[in-house]
Design a protein around this motif. Structure first.
Motif, PDB file in Angstrom:
ATOM      1  N   ASN A 251     -16.691  23.694 -17.031  1.00  0.00           N
ATOM      2  CA  ASN A 251     -17.846  23.777 -17.921  1.00  0.00           C
ATOM      3  C   ASN A 251     -17.967  25.207 -18.441  1.00  0.00           C
ATOM      4  O   ASN A 251     -17.926  26.167 -17.650  1.00  0.00           O
ATOM      5  CB  ASN A 251     -19.138  23.406 -17.179  1.00  0.00           C
ATOM      6  CG  ASN A 251     -19.184  21.948 -16.780  1.00  0.00           C
ATOM      7  OD1 ASN A 251     -19.306  21.069 -17.614  1.00  0.00           O
ATOM      8  ND2 ASN A 251     -19.066  21.691 -15.481  1.00  0.00           N
ATOM      9  N   SER A 300     -15.541  17.383 -23.956  1.00  0.00           N
ATOM     10  CA  SER A 300     -16.868  17.109 -24.493  1.00  0.00           C
ATOM     11  C   SER A 300     -17.521  18.398 -24.976  1.00  0.00           C
ATOM     12  O   SER A 300     -17.471  19.427 -24.292  1.00  0.00           O
ATOM     13  CB  SER A 300     -17.743  16.462 -23.407  1.00  0.00           C
ATOM     14  OG  SER A 300     -19.093  16.397 -23.814  1.00  0.00           O
ATOM     15  N   ASN A 302     -21.268  19.582 -26.157  1.00  0.00           N
ATOM     16  CA  ASN A 302     -22.684  19.228 -26.268  1.00  0.00           C
ATOM     17  C   ASN A 302     -23.436  20.354 -26.961  1.00  0.00           C
ATOM     18  O   ASN A 302     -23.361  21.516 -26.543  1.00  0.00           O
ATOM     19  CB  ASN A 302     -23.288  18.967 -24.889  1.00  0.00           C
ATOM     20  CG  ASN A 302     -24.772  18.638 -24.971  1.00  0.00           C
ATOM     21  OD1 ASN A 302     -25.616  19.442 -24.623  1.00  0.00           O
ATOM     22  ND2 ASN A 302     -25.083  17.444 -25.439  1.00  0.00           N
ATOM     23  N   TYR A 303     -24.152  19.994 -28.028  1.00  0.00           N
ATOM     24  CA  TYR A 303     -24.966  20.957 -28.771  1.00  0.00           C
ATOM     25  C   TYR A 303     -26.414  20.516 -28.697  1.00  0.00           C
ATOM     26  O   TYR A 303     -26.800  19.483 -29.248  1.00  0.00           O
ATOM     27  CB  TYR A 303     -24.502  21.041 -30.227  1.00  0.00           C
ATOM     28  CG  TYR A 303     -25.316  21.990 -31.071  1.00  0.00           C
ATOM     29  CD1 TYR A 303     -25.359  23.350 -30.787  1.00  0.00           C
ATOM     30  CD2 TYR A 303     -26.051  21.515 -32.156  1.00  0.00           C
ATOM     31  CE1 TYR A 303     -26.115  24.218 -31.559  1.00  0.00           C
ATOM     32  CE2 TYR A 303     -26.803  22.379 -32.939  1.00  0.00           C
ATOM     33  CZ  TYR A 303     -26.835  23.731 -32.640  1.00  0.00           C
ATOM     34  OH  TYR A 303     -27.588  24.582 -33.397  1.00  0.00           O
ATOM     35  N   ASP A 304     -27.236  21.301 -27.991  1.00  0.00           N
ATOM     36  CA  ASP A 304     -28.630  20.947 -27.733  1.00  0.00           C
ATOM     37  C   ASP A 304     -29.510  22.171 -27.952  1.00  0.00           C
ATOM     38  O   ASP A 304     -29.887  22.868 -27.004  1.00  0.00           O
ATOM     39  CB  ASP A 304     -28.769  20.429 -26.298  1.00  0.00           C
ATOM     40  CG  ASP A 304     -30.177  19.941 -25.983  1.00  0.00           C
ATOM     41  OD1 ASP A 304     -30.969  19.774 -26.926  1.00  0.00           O
ATOM     42  OD2 ASP A 304     -30.475  19.727 -24.793  1.00  0.00           O
ATOM     43  N   ASP A 312     -29.557  16.613 -30.193  1.00  0.00           N
ATOM     44  CA  ASP A 312     -28.911  16.717 -28.882  1.00  0.00           C
ATOM     45  C   ASP A 312     -27.592  15.961 -29.056  1.00  0.00           C
ATOM     46  O   ASP A 312     -27.472  14.787 -28.738  1.00  0.00           O
ATOM     47  CB  ASP A 312     -29.777  16.095 -27.788  1.00  0.00           C
ATOM     48  CG  ASP A 312     -29.170  16.280 -26.405  1.00  0.00           C
ATOM     49  OD1 ASP A 312     -28.040  16.785 -26.305  1.00  0.00           O
ATOM     50  OD2 ASP A 312     -29.827  15.897 -25.407  1.00  0.00           O
ATOM     51  N   GLU A 314     -23.479  15.184 -28.870  1.00  0.00           N
ATOM     52  CA  GLU A 314     -22.276  15.268 -28.056  1.00  0.00           C
ATOM     53  C   GLU A 314     -21.088  14.738 -28.851  1.00  0.00           C
ATOM     54  O   GLU A 314     -21.135  13.635 -29.410  1.00  0.00           O
ATOM     55  CB  GLU A 314     -22.409  14.475 -26.756  1.00  0.00           C
ATOM     56  CG  GLU A 314     -21.163  14.586 -25.874  1.00  0.00           C
ATOM     57  CD  GLU A 314     -21.245  13.758 -24.612  1.00  0.00           C
ATOM     58  OE1 GLU A 314     -20.877  14.263 -23.540  1.00  0.00           O
ATOM     59  OE2 GLU A 314     -21.683  12.600 -24.690  1.00  0.00           O
ATOM     60  N   PHE A 316     -17.301  13.704 -28.095  1.00  0.00           N
ATOM     61  CA  PHE A 316     -16.605  13.315 -26.873  1.00  0.00           C
ATOM     62  C   PHE A 316     -15.234  12.738 -27.229  1.00  0.00           C
ATOM     63  O   PHE A 316     -15.131  11.676 -27.835  1.00  0.00           O
ATOM     64  CB  PHE A 316     -17.449  12.278 -26.133  1.00  0.00           C
ATOM     65  CG  PHE A 316     -17.007  11.985 -24.726  1.00  0.00           C
ATOM     66  CD1 PHE A 316     -17.418  12.794 -23.674  1.00  0.00           C
ATOM     67  CD2 PHE A 316     -16.200  10.895 -24.445  1.00  0.00           C
ATOM     68  CE1 PHE A 316     -17.025  12.521 -22.378  1.00  0.00           C
ATOM     69  CE2 PHE A 316     -15.800  10.612 -23.157  1.00  0.00           C
ATOM     70  CZ  PHE A 316     -16.219  11.431 -22.113  1.00  0.00           C
ATOM     71  N   ASN A 351     -25.867  11.273 -30.801  1.00  0.00           N
ATOM     72  CA  ASN A 351     -26.997  12.191 -30.935  1.00  0.00           C
ATOM     73  C   ASN A 351     -28.257  11.538 -30.395  1.00  0.00           C
ATOM     74  O   ASN A 351     -28.490  10.341 -30.586  1.00  0.00           O
ATOM     75  CB  ASN A 351     -27.222  12.572 -32.404  1.00  0.00           C
ATOM     76  CG  ASN A 351     -28.311  13.627 -32.543  1.00  0.00           C
ATOM     77  OD1 ASN A 351     -28.123  14.767 -32.134  1.00  0.00           O
ATOM     78  ND2 ASN A 351     -29.454  13.242 -33.105  1.00  0.00           N
ATOM     79  N   THR A 365     -31.407   7.240 -30.042  1.00  0.00           N
ATOM     80  CA  THR A 365     -29.989   7.499 -29.810  1.00  0.00           C
ATOM     81  C   THR A 365     -29.149   6.793 -30.862  1.00  0.00           C
ATOM     82  O   THR A 365     -29.343   5.607 -31.131  1.00  0.00           O
ATOM     83  CB  THR A 365     -29.562   7.011 -28.420  1.00  0.00           C
ATOM     84  OG1 THR A 365     -30.353   7.662 -27.414  1.00  0.00           O
ATOM     85  CG2 THR A 365     -28.090   7.300 -28.166  1.00  0.00           C
TER      86      THR A 365
END
Length: 691
Positions: A251, A300, A302-304, A312, A314, A316, A351, A365
Motif C-alpha cells: 500500500n 488498485s 483509490n482516490y477519495d 470516492d 477506485e 481496479f 465510485n 455506488t
C-alpha cells in the motif's frame, strides 16, 4: 458496435455522476460544523461472532479473531458454521464445493455453476466446470483476515448477475493488522499441528511500514496433512494434501487523497496417484496425478478527496489464473489427460458518492467492469493432443457490466437500497473439434465441437430492492426482492440448449432483527436475526432434467454476551421441489442447529468455548446412492481454548488448543459421498509469536 456503445454510456455515467449529484444537493454537505461534540467510546460485551442486525441482507462475517479460533485446515472449514451454508464433499480443498440454500457446485463434481460467487480481494474466483473435479475451495485459510458470507442474491450485483445462492467475499491480511502504533517492522511466526492425519502448518508473515505512506506484507505458508480417519478408525482414503501458499500486499499513499494497492496471492496443491474422481474415490478405479494452482493479482488506485464527498473512486485492474492439470500414464482419454486453465483479465471502475437530498442521505455506488475470460482444456496425449477435451470446451467469455446501487437513509428509521445491473456477454468457441470422448476404458461417445470463432451473445438486466425499517432503537423489520439471470458459461458450448439461454430466478426475503443492551443484566448485549426466503428458478441448465426449482427456508442467528458468558446460536431449514411438482430437489441441505457457549477470563486474554452442532436426518431426496443419498442425524462437539497475553514475557504470543469431534462420532454429512465419512476426533494446537 453495440458493446462499445455500452462502454461509452457506462463510463459517461460514471464520470458525470459527481456533477449530476451536485445539481440535486439539498444542502452543502462539505461545510463542516464549528461545533464538535466528542463522545466517549462505548465498550460492549462481544461473543465470538456478531449478528449483522443493521442490514436487510442475510450476511455473516467471520473476522480475524474467529478465523484464528477455528484453526481451519481448509478454506471450507471457515464456512461450514454459517447457517444454510454446507460443504459438498466435506472440507477437502480439491473436488469440494459450497452449497448455500441448496444451490452451488452440482454434487461437488465441478468448479462452479455460477449460483455461488466466490470473491477474493474483489476478484471473482471459480474455474469453469471440470468433470468430477473442481478447485473452488483450494485456498489456504491462513491467507485471510475476514470472510463475509451473504446468503441470497440481494447484494451480489457488484460481481455477478446470477449468484442466486449467495456470495462469499474473502479479504486477505494486511500489514497494518500486525503493526502496533509506531512500529516499522514485525515478524509473526506460526506453527500448527493436528493429530488426525499428523497435519503440520507453518506460516511466516513479515510486515514493514517505514513511514505513514507505505506499508508492505509478505506471507509464506506451508501445510502438510496426511490421510485422516473417521470415528470408527477407518482411513479416509485420499484425504491427504500438501502445498505452499503466498501473499504479497503493498500500500502506498501517493497523496493524502490517493492510495495505490498491489496484491498477489498464490496457492498450489500438488497430488500424485490419487483417484480421478475427487469426490468418490471408488468411482471407476482410475488414479491420476493432479496439480491445482490458483493465482490472483490486482492493482488498485483509490482516490477519495477529503473535501469532496461526491468522489470516492477506485480503479481496479486484476488478473486471475486457475489451473487444474490431470495426467494418467496409459489412458489417453481426455478427462484423464488434460491441462485445464481458466484465465481472467478485467478492469473495474467504481465510485461512491455521498450526498443529501431533502431528508434522504444517499450512498450512491456506480461501477463498470470490462472482463475477458479464456478457458482451455488441452489434451496431453492421444490423437487430439493439443486440442480441447470434448468434456470441457474452450474459448473466450467477454463481458461488460454496469451496476448502480443507492443506499438511501430516509430519516432515522427507513433504509431503502435499490440495485440494478446490466451485463452483456459474448462466448466464442476456440480449439474445439469433433472427437471421441471417453469416460473409461470402454465407455466412449462422439462429441461435436463448434468451429473456431462461433459466437453466442447474451445480455441481462437484473436488480433488487431491499428495505429496512427500525421500529424502535432495538427492533427492526426488513425485506428484499431480487431478480437474477445466470448467463451461460463456456462449458455450455457443448450443449445446444444451454448455450442459448440463461437461468432466471426471483428471490424474496422477509425478516426481523433485535439488537439491545442491558437485556438480562447490566452491560449485556443481545442480537438476533430471523430471515425467511423463497427462491423460484426457471429455464434451468445446471441440473439434468430440472427446468424449474422452488426453494424456501428460514435462518436464525442469535448471540448473547455478558460478563458471565457468551453464546452464539444458529439454525437453518430449507425445502425444495422441482418442475412444479412435489418431487424433491435433491440438493437441499439437512436441517441444522448450532450452539457455542464461551467464557473470557483474565481481561479477555483467555477464551474458552464449547461448540455443538446437530444435523437432522435427511431423506428428502430421490437418490439412493452417491452424495445425495439419505443421511442419518448426527451431533458433534468441539472445544477451543485461546490464550493471548497482553503483557509480560509472553506478550505477543498466541496459543490455541482445539478438539474437533470431541466424542469421535462416526457420521456422513448429507452431500458427502457414502465412501467418505467425516473426520473423527482431531486435536489441533497452534503457537504464534509476533516479534
Amino acid at each position: 458496435m453495440k458493446r462499445n456503445s455500452t462502454i461509452a454510456v457506462a463510463v459517461a455515467g460514471l464520470t458525470a455522476l459527481p456533477a449530476l449529484s451536485g445539481a440535486v444537493l439539498a444542502q452543502d454537505i462539505n461545510q463542516e460544523s464549528d461545533d464538535v461534540i466528542q463522545l466517549d467510546a462505548i465498550q460492549l460485551n462481544a461473543s465470538r461472532r456478531g449478528v449483522q442486525t443493521d442490514t436487510a441482507t442475510s450476511k455473516t462475517v467471520i473476522d480475524q479473531e474467529e478465523i484464528e479460533a477455528r484453526q481451519a485446515t481448509s478454506f471450507g472449514e471457515l464456512l461450514d458454521s454459517v447457517p444454510n451454508v454446507n460443504l459438498i464433499n466435506g472440507s477437502l480443498p480439491q473436488g469440494s464445493a459450497v452449497n448455500i440454500r441448496g444451490l452451488g457446485g452440482q454434487a461437488g463434481f465441478y468448479g462452479t455453476d455460477g449460483k455461488v460467487a466466490v470473491v477474493v480481494d474483489g476478484v471473482a474466483s471459480g474455474a469453469e466446470e471440470i468433470y468430477r473435479n473442481g478447485s473452488l475451495l483450494a485456498l489456504e485459510p491462513e491467507l485471510f483476515r475476514e470472510v463475509a458470507v451473504t446468503r441470497g442474491p440481494s447484494e451480489s450485483f457488484r460481481y455477478s448477475s446470477g449468484a442466486f445462492g449467495g456470495t462469499i467475499e474473502a479479504e486477505t491480511k494486511d500489514a497494518t493488522d500486525f503493526l502496533q502504533d509506531g512500529d516499522t517492522f514485525s515478524l509473526r511466526q506460526k506453527f500448527g499441528y493436528e493429530s488426525n492425519g499428523d497435519g503440520l502448518l507453518s506460516t511466516t508473515i513479515l510486515s514493514f511500514a517505514p513511514n505513514d505512506r507505505f506499508d508492505a506484507l509478505a506471507f509464506f505458508g506451508y501445510r502438510d496433512v496426511g490421510e485422516s480417519e473417521d470415528g470408527d478408525g477407518e482411513t479416509r482414503r485420499n484425504t491427504d494434501f500438501e502445498g505452499p501458499s503466498g501473499l504479497v500486499k503493498l500500500n502506498y499513499k501517493l497523496t493524502d487523497d490517493a492510495t495505490l494497492t498491489f496484491g498477489h496471492t498464490r496457492t498450489v496443491l500438488p497430488e500424485t496417484d490419487v483417484p480421478y474422481n475427487a469426490q468418490d474415490p471408488d468411482w471407476n478405479g482410475v488414479t491420476v496425478d493432479r496439480d491445482t494452482e490458483d493465482r490472483t493479482t490486482y492493482l488498485s488506485l483509490n482516490y477519495d478527496p477529503v473535501d469532496n464527498n461526491l468522489i470516492d473512486l477506485e480503479v481496479f485492474l486484476y488478473h486471475k489464473f486457475e489451473k487444474l492439470k490431470i495426467a494418467h500414464e496409459t489412458l489417453t482419454s481426455g478427462i484423464f489427460n488434460a491441462d485445464h486453465e481458466t484465465e481472467s483479465l478485467g478492469l473495474r471502475l467504481e465510485n461512491v458518492a455521498r450526498f443529501v437530498t431533502g431528508a434522504v442521505d444517499h450512498e450512491f455506488t456506480t461501477g463498470i467492469e470490462v472482463k475477458r475470460r479464456e478457458r482451455s482444456a488441452e489434451l496431453l496425449s492421444g490423437t487430439y493432443a493439443g486440442r480441447n477435451d470434448a468434456s470441457a470446451p474452450g474459448g473466450f467469455d467477454r463481458s461488460v457490466s454496469f451496476y448502480i446501487a443507492d443506499k438511501m437513509e430516509i430519516g432515522d428509521k427507513l433504509t431503502l437500497t435499490p440495485q440494478l445491473r446490466y451485463e452483456s456477454q459474448e462466448l466464442e468457441s476456440q480449439n474445439n473439434i469433433d472427437m471421441q470422448q471417453c469416460f473409461g476404458p470402454t465407455s466412449c461417445r462422439t462429441s461435436l465441437g463448434l468451429p473456431d470463432g462461433t459466437t453466442y451473445d447474451a445480455n441481462a438486466w437484473t436488480g433488487a430492492l431491499s428495505a429496512r425499517y427500525a421500529v424502535t432503537d432495538e427492533f427492526a423489520v426488513f425485506g428484499s426482492a431480487a431478480y437474477n439471470e445466470n448467463l451461460p458459461i463456456l462449458d455450455d458450448l457443448r450443449s445446444t440448449t444451454n448455450r442459448e439461454k440463461s437461468e432466471k430466478a426471483t428471490t424474496f426475503e422477509l425478516g426481523a432483527s433485535y439488537d439491545g443492551t442491558d437485556v438480562v443484566m447490566e452491560g449485556d448485549h443481545l442480537q438476533a436475526k430471523l430471515t425467511a426466503f423463497r427462491t423460484e428458478i426457471w429455464d434451468g441448465t445446471s441440473y439434468s432434467g430440472i427446468d424449474e426449482t422452488d426453494l424456501e427456508g428460514v435462518e436464525l442467528e442469535l448471540n448473547y454476551a455478558s460478563d458471565l458468558f457468551y453464546a452464539d446460536f444458529a439454525a437453518a431449514r430449507t425445502r425444495g421441489n422441482i418442475n412444479g411438482t412435489a418431487a424433491p430437489f435433491n440438493y437441499t441441505p439437512a436441517d441444522t442447529v448450532q450452539l457455542t457457549l464461551g467464557k473470557k477470563f483474565l481481561d479477555e486474554q483467555l477464551d474458552v468455548a464449547v461448540e455443538a452442532k446437530h444435523a437432522f436426518a435427511h431423506s428428502r431426496t430421490t437418490s439412493t446412492s452417491g452424495a445425495t443419498a439419505p443421511s442419518e442425524d448426527w451431533t458433534t462437539y468441539a472445544l477451543s481454548v485461546g490464550y493471548k497475553p497482553d503483557n509480560g514475557a509472553l506478550e505477543g504470543t498466541e496459543l490455541r488448543l482445539g478438539i474437533e469431534n470431541l466424542f469421535d462420532e462416526t457420521y456422513r454429512p448429507f452431500l458427502t459421498s457414502p465412501n467418505r465419512n467425516a473426520k473423527g476426533r482431531n486435536i489441533k494446537f497452534t503457537l504464534a509469536k509476533t516479534f
